[in-house]
Design a protein around this motif. Structure first.
Motif, PDB file in Angstrom:
ATOM      1  N   PHE B   5      19.695 -15.716 121.909  1.00  0.00           N
ATOM      2  CA  PHE B   5      18.634 -16.651 122.280  1.00  0.00           C
ATOM      3  C   PHE B   5      17.245 -16.019 122.234  1.00  0.00           C
ATOM      4  CE2 PHE B   5      18.700 -14.463 126.220  1.00  0.00           C
ATOM      5  CZ  PHE B   5      20.036 -14.344 126.614  1.00  0.00           C
ATOM      6  N   GLN B   6      17.189 -14.704 121.922  1.00  0.00           N
ATOM      7  CA  GLN B   6      15.893 -14.018 121.873  1.00  0.00           C
ATOM      8  C   GLN B   6      14.969 -14.670 120.841  1.00  0.00           C
ATOM      9  OE1 GLN B   6      14.963 -11.495 123.958  1.00  0.00           O
ATOM     10  NE2 GLN B   6      12.923 -11.778 123.058  1.00  0.00           N
ATOM     11  N   LEU B   9      12.901 -17.474 122.214  1.00  0.00           N
ATOM     12  CA  LEU B   9      11.723 -17.032 122.981  1.00  0.00           C
ATOM     13  C   LEU B   9      10.642 -16.516 122.037  1.00  0.00           C
ATOM     14  CD1 LEU B   9      13.251 -15.096 126.026  1.00  0.00           C
ATOM     15  CD2 LEU B   9      12.125 -17.314 126.058  1.00  0.00           C
ATOM     16  N   TYR B  66      14.692 -24.772 126.285  1.00  0.00           N
ATOM     17  CA  TYR B  66      15.111 -23.432 126.710  1.00  0.00           C
ATOM     18  C   TYR B  66      15.528 -23.444 128.185  1.00  0.00           C
ATOM     19  CZ  TYR B  66      15.549 -18.418 126.509  1.00  0.00           C
ATOM     20  OH  TYR B  66      16.076 -17.156 126.539  1.00  0.00           O
ATOM     21  N   ALA B  71      18.816 -21.562 130.995  1.00  0.00           N
ATOM     22  CA  ALA B  71      18.620 -21.234 132.418  1.00  0.00           C
ATOM     23  C   ALA B  71      17.915 -19.885 132.596  1.00  0.00           C
ATOM     24  CB  ALA B  71      19.956 -21.252 133.164  1.00  0.00           C
ATOM     25  N   VAL B  73      15.704 -16.723 133.788  1.00  0.00           N
ATOM     26  CA  VAL B  73      15.293 -16.154 135.081  1.00  0.00           C
ATOM     27  C   VAL B  73      14.290 -15.022 134.802  1.00  0.00           C
ATOM     28  CG1 VAL B  73      17.449 -16.714 136.239  1.00  0.00           C
ATOM     29  CG2 VAL B  73      17.202 -14.507 135.128  1.00  0.00           C
ATOM     30  N   ALA B  74      13.689 -14.541 135.892  1.00  0.00           N
ATOM     31  CA  ALA B  74      12.808 -13.366 135.842  1.00  0.00           C
ATOM     32  C   ALA B  74      11.737 -13.501 134.745  1.00  0.00           C
ATOM     33  CB  ALA B  74      13.651 -12.103 135.681  1.00  0.00           C
ATOM     34  N   GLY B  75      11.582 -12.470 133.918  1.00  0.00           N
ATOM     35  CA  GLY B  75      10.517 -12.463 132.915  1.00  0.00           C
ATOM     36  C   GLY B  75      10.649 -13.610 131.921  1.00  0.00           C
ATOM     37  N   ASP B  76      11.874 -13.963 131.562  1.00  0.00           N
ATOM     38  CA  ASP B  76      12.072 -15.082 130.632  1.00  0.00           C
ATOM     39  C   ASP B  76      11.569 -16.382 131.249  1.00  0.00           C
ATOM     40  OD1 ASP B  76      13.296 -13.228 129.069  1.00  0.00           O
ATOM     41  OD2 ASP B  76      15.340 -13.987 129.339  1.00  0.00           O
ATOM     42  N   MET B  77      11.903 -16.575 132.526  1.00  0.00           N
ATOM     43  CA  MET B  77      11.467 -17.793 133.222  1.00  0.00           C
ATOM     44  C   MET B  77       9.939 -17.848 133.250  1.00  0.00           C
ATOM     45  SD  MET B  77      10.079 -18.665 136.393  1.00  0.00           S
ATOM     46  CE  MET B  77      10.486 -17.309 137.453  1.00  0.00           C
ATOM     47  N   ARG B  78       9.311 -16.689 133.549  1.00  0.00           N
ATOM     48  CA  ARG B  78       7.845 -16.692 133.630  1.00  0.00           C
ATOM     49  C   ARG B  78       7.229 -16.968 132.261  1.00  0.00           C
ATOM     50  NH1 ARG B  78       8.853 -12.096 136.735  1.00  0.00           N
ATOM     51  NH2 ARG B  78       7.790 -10.712 135.293  1.00  0.00           N
ATOM     52  N   TYR B 206       0.360 -13.835 136.233  1.00  0.00           N
ATOM     53  CA  TYR B 206       1.672 -14.273 136.717  1.00  0.00           C
ATOM     54  C   TYR B 206       2.777 -13.807 135.753  1.00  0.00           C
ATOM     55  CZ  TYR B 206       5.597 -17.156 138.046  1.00  0.00           C
ATOM     56  OH  TYR B 206       6.847 -17.567 138.416  1.00  0.00           O
ATOM     57  N   GLU B 209       2.828  -9.760 136.204  1.00  0.00           N
ATOM     58  CA  GLU B 209       3.094  -9.182 137.533  1.00  0.00           C
ATOM     59  C   GLU B 209       3.999 -10.054 138.399  1.00  0.00           C
ATOM     60  OE1 GLU B 209      -0.674  -8.392 139.351  1.00  0.00           O
ATOM     61  OE2 GLU B 209      -1.243  -6.908 137.848  1.00  0.00           O
ATOM     62  N   GLY B 210       4.172 -11.297 137.999  1.00  0.00           N
ATOM     63  CA  GLY B 210       4.988 -12.202 138.820  1.00  0.00           C
ATOM     64  C   GLY B 210       4.255 -12.691 140.049  1.00  0.00           C
TER      65      GLY B 210
END
Lengths: 276, 224
Positions: B5-6, B9, B66, B71, B73-78, B206, B209-210
């Motif tokens: 799935f990369q 992105l 996506y 689903a 999470v983390a850096g992918d979600m951001r 965001y 650094e999140g």
């Protein structure tokens, strides 16, 4: 299900069931400088330190063989059954060491219920599965047993489905029902802690959803530690998540931090499915 | 480990970069059409805005897909949520560029020769700010992104200060009032473009650094 932006009205003191803002909870289970060996040379857990809060769900995640189930099984000393094991460091519950030589393991396990990957009902009726441990302890008073059966099955969200066939064999239940029966059996003795080792891995999504809803309810009364390979399940049901790799605790934090903004690149790689 | 799935992105990133380049170019071309009073160039800016609109829709669809299928999470979600927000900011930048071009077309019809030095004063830093914010987003440079709000504040001050000048010029040359009014609106568009650049910078922080710094003391401090 269609979502709207319509505001739900909440009564004073009633909160929206959104992201949990974790209020300070006294740490209940403490793992201190813990090392574990299967024999004198094979070390499988390394210098673990983590505090598990009371009445919260803590998820252990990590690839197979990372030590999460081994740690879980140390909490109720299930590993005592294996020859040659030894440990260093300590695990305390409410400030008391579970390895205290004066402590009876039976009394420890009364405080801790356990649910396994594969449901393991006894070859008995639904009713007798629930009351088994009470009968072993010599408690046979019918009214007490009836009360325990109803309370436990209600607690495991199974009562309405089985109340008319309590005398039937537990093996007649569906997979999801059997697992909930095992949860009911685990809470029959009113333990303080529930350990769950991949409790949904053999269940379909509907049964899994019921168990997850149940976990959400049970944490009001119990401290729950769950081992899961299902990342989304950890994200859905737990308040805190610990990521283990090769017997080491890599990161332990609030679940939303682990899944939204993990600090360790290994954690990020694992939760986003890029590990290995 | 790169997973299957990369590429999805990567494609999302590529679309954002393309949209960012187009948005910055639109503002640059809109300003040049003003400086040259070039109606053809202004028309092209308005036509090209359709490409930005389509890209925004494509990015929304790719991000929603996506989220539903992977689903993240983390850096992918951001990354996915920032793509959704940044594409909206970039589309709005395109709209402002298109609005500037629309006013240039009016000025061309009015055939009035007016002094555009005030627009140069705000236009160049606004364009620089967009390019900086886009660069930060693409490079994932949160440190530089943190300086963008300060640049936006300077643009706000230039916009406010120029307003009095325009009023004075309208009084001095009333026959050119319609053209100066267009310049006031163009100045406002450039001021808004600075706001969008700031929003992109905040999203970059965001992403990296999140930390969501919107409406926080950190945002206020970064403007000082």
């Amino acid at each position: 299900m269609t979502h709207t932006f319509q505001q739900k009205a909440f009564k004073p003191g009633e909160g929206a069931d959104g992201p949990e803002t974790e209020s300070p909870q006294p740490d209940f289970i403490k793992v201190k400088d813990f090392n574990f060996f299967y024999d004198s040379t094979v070390q499988v857990l390394f210098d673990l330190n983590l505090d598990i809060p009371r009445q919260k769900v803590t998820a252990f995640i990590g690839p197979s063989g990372c030590g999460k189930s081994t740690l879980l099984r140390n909490i109720n000393r299930m590993n005592d059954l294996i020859d040659g094991i030894r440990h260093e460091g300590d695990i305390t519950i409410d400030g008391h060491s579970i390895f205290d030589p004066h402590l009876e393991v039976i009394s420890l396990r009364k405080r801790i219920g356990m649910v396994f990957q594969k449901s393991n009902p006894f070859p008995k009726s639904i009713y007798e599965n629930i009351v088994y441990s009470l009968r072993v302890a010599g408690r046979n008073k019918r009214s007490e047993l009836d009360e325990v059966v109803e309370r436990s099955l209600r607690g495991a969200a199974l009562w309405d489905e089985v109340k008319d066939r309590l005398k039937e064999s537990a093996f007649g239940l569906s997979g999801g029902q059997m697992q909930r029966l095992c949860i009911a059996r685990a809470i029959a003795n009113r333990p303080e802690i529930l350990l769950m080792d991949e409790p949904c891995s053999a269940l379909d999504p509907i049964a899994t959803g019921k168990i997850e809803d149940l976990i959400h309810e049970l944490k009001k009364e119990y401290t729950i530690v769950i081992v899961t390979h299902n990342m989304q399940q950890a994200a859905r049901v737990s308040d805190r998540t610990a990521f283990f790799y090769l017997g080491k605790l890599i990161e332990y934090d609030r679940t939303e931090d682990i899944f939204m903004n993990p600090k360790n690149p290994q954690t990020e790689a694992y939760v986003s499915g890029r590990f290995g | 480990m790169a997973r299957f799935f990369q590429s999805e992105l990567d494609e999302l990133r590529t679309k954002i970069v393309r949209m960012a380049e187009l948005a910055a170019t639109a503002v640059e071309n809109a300003l040049r059409s003003l400086y040259d009073l070039d109606a053809d160039a202004a028309r092209r800016v308005r036509e090209d805005d359709d490409i930005l609109d389509k890209l925004e829709v494509e990015i929304d669809a790719a991000a929603n897909r996506y989220i539903s299928l992977r689903a993240p999470v983390a850096g992918d979600m951001r990354l996915v949520t920032v793509a959704l927000k940044a594409s909206h900011e970039l589309e709005r930048i395109g709209d402002e560029a298109s609005s500037i071009a629309k006013r240039v077309l009016r000025m061309c019809r009015q055939d009035a020769v007016v002094d555009v030095s005030e627009i140069r004063r705000i236009g160049e830093p606004a364009l620089g700010l967009i390019r900086d914010s886009i660069d930060c987003l693409v490079q994932g440079d949160a440190e530089r992104a943190a300086a963008i709000p300060r640049g936006d504040k300077e643009i706000d001050e230039i916009h406010r200060a120029s307003y009095g000048d325009y009023i004075a010029r309208i009084s001095a040359e009333p026959e050119k009032a319609p053209a100066y009014i267009e310049l006031i609106f163009i100045s406002k568009s450039l001021e808004r473009i600075g706001d969008h650049a700031t929003n992109i910078a905040v999203e970059t922080i965001y992403l990296v650094e999140g930390e969501d710094i919107r409406h926080t003391d950190r945002t206020k401090r970064s403007k000082q």
